[in-house]
Design a protein around this motif. Structure first.
Motif, PDB file in Angstrom:
ATOM      1  N   GLY A  47      11.282  -1.098   8.147  1.00  0.00           N
ATOM      2  CA  GLY A  47      11.071  -1.887   9.355  1.00  0.00           C
ATOM      3  C   GLY A  47      10.264  -3.118   8.997  1.00  0.00           C
ATOM      4  N   GLY A  48      10.932  -4.252   8.894  1.00  0.00           N
ATOM      5  CA  GLY A  48      10.224  -5.478   8.550  1.00  0.00           C
ATOM      6  C   GLY A  48       9.222  -5.864   9.614  1.00  0.00           C
ATOM      7  N   LYS A  49       9.583  -5.650  10.863  1.00  0.00           N
ATOM      8  CA  LYS A  49       8.696  -5.988  11.969  1.00  0.00           C
ATOM      9  C   LYS A  49       7.403  -5.184  11.907  1.00  0.00           C
ATOM     10  N   GLN A  50       7.523  -3.898  11.541  1.00  0.00           N
ATOM     11  CA  GLN A  50       6.334  -3.043  11.440  1.00  0.00           C
ATOM     12  C   GLN A  50       5.610  -3.205  10.113  1.00  0.00           C
ATOM     13  N   GLY A  51       6.282  -3.810   9.120  1.00  0.00           N
ATOM     14  CA  GLY A  51       5.693  -3.885   7.789  1.00  0.00           C
ATOM     15  C   GLY A  51       5.596  -2.519   7.148  1.00  0.00           C
ATOM     16  N   LYS A  52       6.583  -1.659   7.425  1.00  0.00           N
ATOM     17  CA  LYS A  52       6.548  -0.286   6.920  1.00  0.00           C
ATOM     18  C   LYS A  52       7.877   0.080   6.264  1.00  0.00           C
ATOM     19  N   THR A  53       7.780   0.877   5.221  1.00  0.00           N
ATOM     20  CA  THR A  53       8.951   1.397   4.519  1.00  0.00           C
ATOM     21  C   THR A  53       8.717   2.873   4.233  1.00  0.00           C
ATOM     22  N   VAL A  97       7.740  11.020   9.320  1.00  0.00           N
ATOM     23  CA  VAL A  97       7.350   9.614   9.141  1.00  0.00           C
ATOM     24  C   VAL A  97       8.181   8.719  10.055  1.00  0.00           C
ATOM     25  N   LEU A  98       9.469   8.996  10.144  1.00  0.00           N
ATOM     26  CA  LEU A  98      10.348   8.173  10.983  1.00  0.00           C
ATOM     27  C   LEU A  98       9.951   8.238  12.454  1.00  0.00           C
ATOM     28  N   THR A  99       9.514   9.402  12.908  1.00  0.00           N
ATOM     29  CA  THR A  99       9.113   9.525  14.316  1.00  0.00           C
ATOM     30  C   THR A  99       7.725   8.937  14.556  1.00  0.00           C
ATOM     31  N   GLN A 100       6.797   9.181  13.643  1.00  0.00           N
ATOM     32  CA  GLN A 100       5.414   8.750  13.865  1.00  0.00           C
ATOM     33  C   GLN A 100       5.193   7.278  13.536  1.00  0.00           C
ATOM     34  N   GLN A 101       5.825   6.781  12.482  1.00  0.00           N
ATOM     35  CA  GLN A 101       5.566   5.410  12.036  1.00  0.00           C
ATOM     36  C   GLN A 101       6.586   4.396  12.556  1.00  0.00           C
ATOM     37  N   ALA A 161       0.860  -1.188   0.000  1.00  0.00           N
ATOM     38  CA  ALA A 161       0.000   0.000   0.000  1.00  0.00           C
ATOM     39  C   ALA A 161       0.893   1.233   0.000  1.00  0.00           C
ATOM     40  N   ILE A 162       0.778   2.066  -1.020  1.00  0.00           N
ATOM     41  CA  ILE A 162       1.653   3.233  -1.166  1.00  0.00           C
ATOM     42  C   ILE A 162       0.908   4.482  -0.733  1.00  0.00           C
ATOM     43  N   GLN A 163       1.519   5.241   0.177  1.00  0.00           N
ATOM     44  CA  GLN A 163       0.903   6.460   0.695  1.00  0.00           C
ATOM     45  C   GLN A 163       1.861   7.633   0.537  1.00  0.00           C
ATOM     46  N   SER A 164       1.336   8.780   0.133  1.00  0.00           N
ATOM     47  CA  SER A 164       2.150   9.992   0.071  1.00  0.00           C
ATOM     48  C   SER A 164       2.120  10.662   1.434  1.00  0.00           C
ATOM     49  N   ALA A 165       3.290  11.064   1.900  1.00  0.00           N
ATOM     50  CA  ALA A 165       3.388  11.742   3.197  1.00  0.00           C
ATOM     51  C   ALA A 165       3.647  13.218   2.948  1.00  0.00           C
ATOM     52  N   GLY A 166       2.737  13.849   2.224  1.00  0.00           N
ATOM     53  CA  GLY A 166       2.907  15.245   1.851  1.00  0.00           C
ATOM     54  C   GLY A 166       2.592  15.429   0.377  1.00  0.00           C
ATOM     55  N   ASP A 167       3.004  16.560  -0.163  1.00  0.00           N
ATOM     56  CA  ASP A 167       2.710  16.902  -1.560  1.00  0.00           C
ATOM     57  C   ASP A 167       3.799  16.316  -2.466  1.00  0.00           C
TER      58      ASP A 167
END
Length: 538
Positions: A112-118, A88-92, A37-43
């Motif tokens: 973070g493989g454990k979080q399933g987040k990139t 993103v690094l602080t919140q996610q 799932a791809i999300q934009s973190a800003g413009d």
């Protein structure tokens, strides 16, 4: 019988505890459904998002074709700025603000493989062109797959750090090529190109087992850790049967699921001990670093085979002369791509340097060649007759050698850069029997002394200054002034002084500071001396 039952019950309890511990060490991703799932973190610019989506789709296909699709869901955040990336690094990822700032300063992505987040850092240099975005996206997603395959042991201190990062870059290069970016071949050549220029590199043994703290240190660009890890993977995949390279890498991470020892997993996957590989790599690496210059000349449609053969011959012929001038020889493999005319030059730059047509057009303006790492695109239509060709190829090879000696430059002295490679071109002409150096010198001396108005040498310190001066005074007088200034410097201090200058540039990173160090004056003082010499000898 009762004892056996109790013993069996005790064993069952132990197995349940072990399973619980394993699950605690390798929890499933909170996003249970596989997929990205791809999300934009800003413009985020539309072209950046499109490239990331294409790379993610390409990665998913590659993993599926290899029989190892992602087993967990991944959320991929694309941050357009460094500030958004840190957020993103602080919140996610629950990093502190201080940790996030350190990570953002040195990374193009974080997984973070454990979080399933990139997360991808859109402000990083590796994200500024299409090919870089493709490879960086796939690099980070392969870290997610590494986590899957190894059951979370991929980044453990007992695993092999170089294989973790180098294989991610390898997969990134595969996806970039698949999506129309830079080729795997170019990635391999550019890796060695970068390492030959490196002032400092870590030892391969330092990339074996790394603590989290050491990993952060190794991410600093000055160590060239990732390029060395890439070189190790390049050496490793060359030992695999064609078509089995990725499968062997997959086997390594799968083996890590059963044994946390990187060395043991390596032996299982590649059929040789890790110690043996390190020994063979060291021999291979020394040979590659000192590989004599080899030009693969590629003639695009409209360029004759005879011209291509002549360029290859001339490039080889000037190497001994340049080695004598610079005190070291040019090393490595280069692709010299000959474009037929101005329009083809732009197209060739776009295709081989992974830039847009607009950027290619900008780069092509006023240029005879464009260099992108180990790739040089040449406007063959401007090479002219044999004499011009000898001069141009000599100057080009001199530029490549200077780049090898000292590439990372600030506070430029552009007139000296251009003047010296032009003097090398003149030396190439003399070597080929096309006139005497002294006669060429007399020509540019007369030209600059007879000229009414000439730019100040201080105007020619930067590439922009050179360009503006050419627009005002003409290309010829600017080039002749650069030759005159460089030759006067060599006459006073000797050609060996330029070798010392390049070494100081390499050490200090500043051309102007190196100039003061070697020549005992700043560029402004030398400009005044040169003007006096020019006007007093008419």
């Amino acid at each position: 019988m009762r004892r056996r039952f109790v013993a069996g019950l005790f064993l069952l309890v132990l197995l349940m505890v072990a399973a619980a511990c394993t699950y605690a060490f390798w929890p499933r991703s909170p996003q249970s459904e596989p997929g990205i799932a791809i999300q934009s973190a800003g413009d985020v610019p539309a072209d950046v998002m499109a490239d990331v989506r294409e790379a993610a789709a390409g990665f998913s296909c590659l993993a599926a074709d290899a029989g190892v699709p992602l087993a967990h869901g991944v959320t991929l955040f694309v941050a357009p700025t460094q500030e958004e990336y840190e957020r993103v690094l602080t919140q996610q990822f629950s990093h502190s603000e201080e940790e996030a700032a350190k990570i953002s300063a040195i990374s193009g992505g974080w997984t973070g493989g454990k979080q399933g987040k990139t997360a991808l850092n859109g402000a990083a240099g590796v994200m500024q062109d299409r090919s870089g975005r493709m490879s960086t996206t796939a690099h980070e997603l392969f870290h997610q797959l590494q986590y899957d395959l190894s059951h979370g042991n991929d980044a453990a201190e007992q695993a092999l750090f170089w294989l973790e990062e180098g294989s991610a870059d390898y997969v990134g290069a595969l996806i970039a090529e698949q999506c129309g970016g830079k080729s795997l071949h170019k990635w391999e050549q550019d890796t060695m190109f970068d390492l030959r220029r490196a002032q400092e590199t870590v030892n391969a043994k330092e990339l074996v087992h790394c603590s989290p703290q050491r990993r952060m240190q190794l991410m600093e660009k000055k160590y060239h850790s990732y390029q060395l890890a890439d070189a190790m993977v390049i050496c490793l995949v060359q030992k695999q049967a064609k078509g089995t390279e990725l499968a062997a890498i997959v086997r390594y991470f799968q083996a890590l699921a059963d044994t946390r020892s990187g060395e043991e997993a390596f032996s299982q996957a590649f059929g040789m001990t890790h110690t043996q590989f390190l020994q063979e790599f060291q021999q291979w690496y020394v040979q590659e670093r000192h590989l004599p210059f080899a030009a693969h000349v590629i003639a695009r449609p409209g360029v004759s085979a005879a011209l291509a053969a002549d360029v290859k011959t001339q490039a080889a012929a000037v190497q001994p002369m340049l080695a004598g001038m610079y005190g070291q020889r040019l090393c490595g493999r280069y692709d010299l791509i000959l474009a037929a005319d101005a329009a083809d030059f732009i197209q060739a730059i776009a295709e081989n340097c992974a830039v847009t047509q607009d950027k290619a057009r900008e780069l092509a303006t006023g240029s005879l060649w464009i260099q992108d790492g180990s790739t040089i695109v040449v406007q063959a239509g401007e090479l002219g007759d044999g004499k011009q060709r000898i001069f141009s190829v000599g100057a080009l090879c001199a530029r490549l050698l200077e780049t090898q000696v000292a590439d990372k430059r600030e506070e430029s002295v552009a007139w000296l850069d251009r003047g010296m490679i032009y003097l090398a071109g003149i030396r190439a002409l003399e070597q080929a029997g096309q006139g005497r150096y002294a006669d060429y010198r007399r020509g540019w001396q007369q030209a600059v002394r007879r000229a009414g108005a000439v730019p100040s040498l201080e105007q020619l310190l930067t590439a922009d200054g050179m360009r503006e001066a050419s627009e005002s005074y003409g290309d010829d007088i600017v080039n002749e002034l650069a030759e005159f200034a460089a030759d006067e410097l060599m006459t006073r201090f000797g050609w060996s002084s330029y070798r010392a200058y390049l070494q100081q540039v390499r050490r200090l990173g500043s051309e102007r500071e190196a100039f003061r160090e070697v020549y005992g004056r700043d560029t402004a003082a030398y400009a005044r001396e040169l003007e006096l010499a020019r006007t007093s000898r008419r």
